[in-house]
Design a protein around this motif. Structure first.
Motif, short mmCIF file in Angstrom:
data_model
loop_
_atom_site.label_atom_id
_atom_site.label_comp_id
_atom_site.label_asym_id
_atom_site.label_seq_id
_atom_site.Cartn_x
_atom_site.Cartn_y
_atom_site.Cartn_z
N THR A 40 0.73 -1.15 -0.01
CA THR A 40 0.07 0.05 0.03
C THR A 40 0.91 1.13 0.03
O THR A 40 1.84 1.22 0.52
CB THR A 40 -1.02 0.06 1.13
OG1 THR A 40 -1.55 -1.30 1.24
CG2 THR A 40 -1.83 1.16 1.21
N LYS A 85 -12.06 -7.61 1.33
CA LYS A 85 -12.59 -6.47 2.22
C LYS A 85 -11.95 -5.24 1.46
O LYS A 85 -10.78 -5.17 0.69
CB LYS A 85 -11.86 -6.38 3.40
CG LYS A 85 -12.33 -7.77 4.24
CD LYS A 85 -11.50 -7.86 5.61
CE LYS A 85 -11.91 -9.03 6.38
NZ LYS A 85 -11.48 -9.26 7.62
N PRO A 86 -12.52 -4.18 1.69
CA PRO A 86 -12.14 -2.87 0.94
C PRO A 86 -10.54 -2.60 1.52
O PRO A 86 -9.70 -2.25 0.64
CB PRO A 86 -12.99 -1.76 1.55
CG PRO A 86 -14.11 -2.38 1.66
CD PRO A 86 -14.09 -3.87 2.19
N GLU A 87 -9.97 -3.02 2.49
CA GLU A 87 -8.93 -2.81 3.05
C GLU A 87 -7.91 -3.93 2.21
O GLU A 87 -6.53 -3.66 2.33
CB GLU A 87 -8.59 -3.01 4.46
CG GLU A 87 -9.22 -4.14 5.00
CD GLU A 87 -10.60 -4.01 5.69
OE1 GLU A 87 -11.29 -3.24 4.90
OE2 GLU A 87 -10.78 -4.47 6.70
N ASP A 88 -8.42 -4.89 1.64
CA ASP A 88 -7.49 -5.49 0.79
C ASP A 88 -6.89 -4.85 -0.58
O ASP A 88 -6.26 -5.28 -1.31
CB ASP A 88 -8.18 -6.72 0.18
CG ASP A 88 -8.32 -7.80 1.66
OD1 ASP A 88 -9.48 -8.33 1.74
OD2 ASP A 88 -7.57 -7.91 2.42
N THR A 89 -7.55 -3.55 -0.74
CA THR A 89 -7.34 -3.04 -1.98
C THR A 89 -6.01 -2.43 -2.03
O THR A 89 -5.36 -1.95 -1.17
CB THR A 89 -8.15 -1.76 -2.16
OG1 THR A 89 -9.52 -2.17 -2.31
CG2 THR A 89 -7.77 -0.83 -3.27
N THR A 90 -5.28 -2.86 -3.04
CA THR A 90 -3.55 -2.54 -3.35
C THR A 90 -3.23 -3.17 -4.54
O THR A 90 -3.79 -4.22 -5.09
CB THR A 90 -2.75 -2.74 -1.85
OG1 THR A 90 -1.42 -2.10 -1.97
CG2 THR A 90 -2.57 -4.29 -1.87
N THR A 114 -8.69 -3.96 -6.43
CA THR A 114 -9.76 -2.77 -6.02
C THR A 114 -10.88 -3.65 -5.41
O THR A 114 -11.76 -4.26 -6.03
CB THR A 114 -9.97 -1.90 -6.77
OG1 THR A 114 -8.77 -1.10 -7.41
CG2 THR A 114 -10.71 -0.72 -6.45
N SER A 117 -16.73 -0.89 -1.46
CA SER A 117 -17.57 -1.05 -0.30
C SER A 117 -19.04 -0.90 -0.78
O SER A 117 -19.24 -0.56 -1.78
CB SER A 117 -17.17 -0.31 0.97
OG SER A 117 -17.21 1.19 0.37
#
Length: 117
Positions: A40, A85-90, A114, A117
């Motif tokens: 990230t 999950k959105p936090e897996d976006t990278t 990407t 949510s």
């Protein structure tokens, strides 16, 4: 020289799934440890999952959701990502470390994941 080509990234809704693939050139795949990392912006690249000839390991934040596997006949490593999950976006990177013969450490170009949510 080993080249790694990643594919399978994209846009998915939270709770969805993606499967990343990383195909390696050359004949060293079976002598290698392969893994998936992610980075990230502003943070260090971190291990997501790794696989050797007989074992796998996972970061705590993906345990139970992601599965790494390899097909030595196809010189390919996979990362099945479920319950995203959105936090897996990278950006996700494939890494291959040759541990027998001519030692080497190689990275793919990265593939964007990407999760909306």
């Amino acid at each position: 020289q080993v080249q790694l080509v990643e594919s399978g990234g994209g846009l998915v809704q939270a709770g969805g799934s993606l499967r990343l693939s990383c195909a390696a050139s050359g004949s060293t795949f079976s002598n290698s440890i392969v893994g998936w990392y992610r980075q990230t912006p502003g943070k260090q690249r971190e291990l997501v999952a790794g696989i050797s000839s007989g074992s796998t390991n996972y970061a705590e934040f993906v345990k139970g959701r992601f599965t790494i596997s390899r097909d030595n006949a196809k010189s390919t490593v996979y990362l099945q990502m479920n319950s995203l999950k959105p936090e897996d976006t990278t950006v996700y990177y494939c890494r291959l470390r040759v541990i027998l013969g001519v030692i080497g450490d190689y990275w793919g170009q990265g593939t964007q994941v990407t999760v909306s949510s």
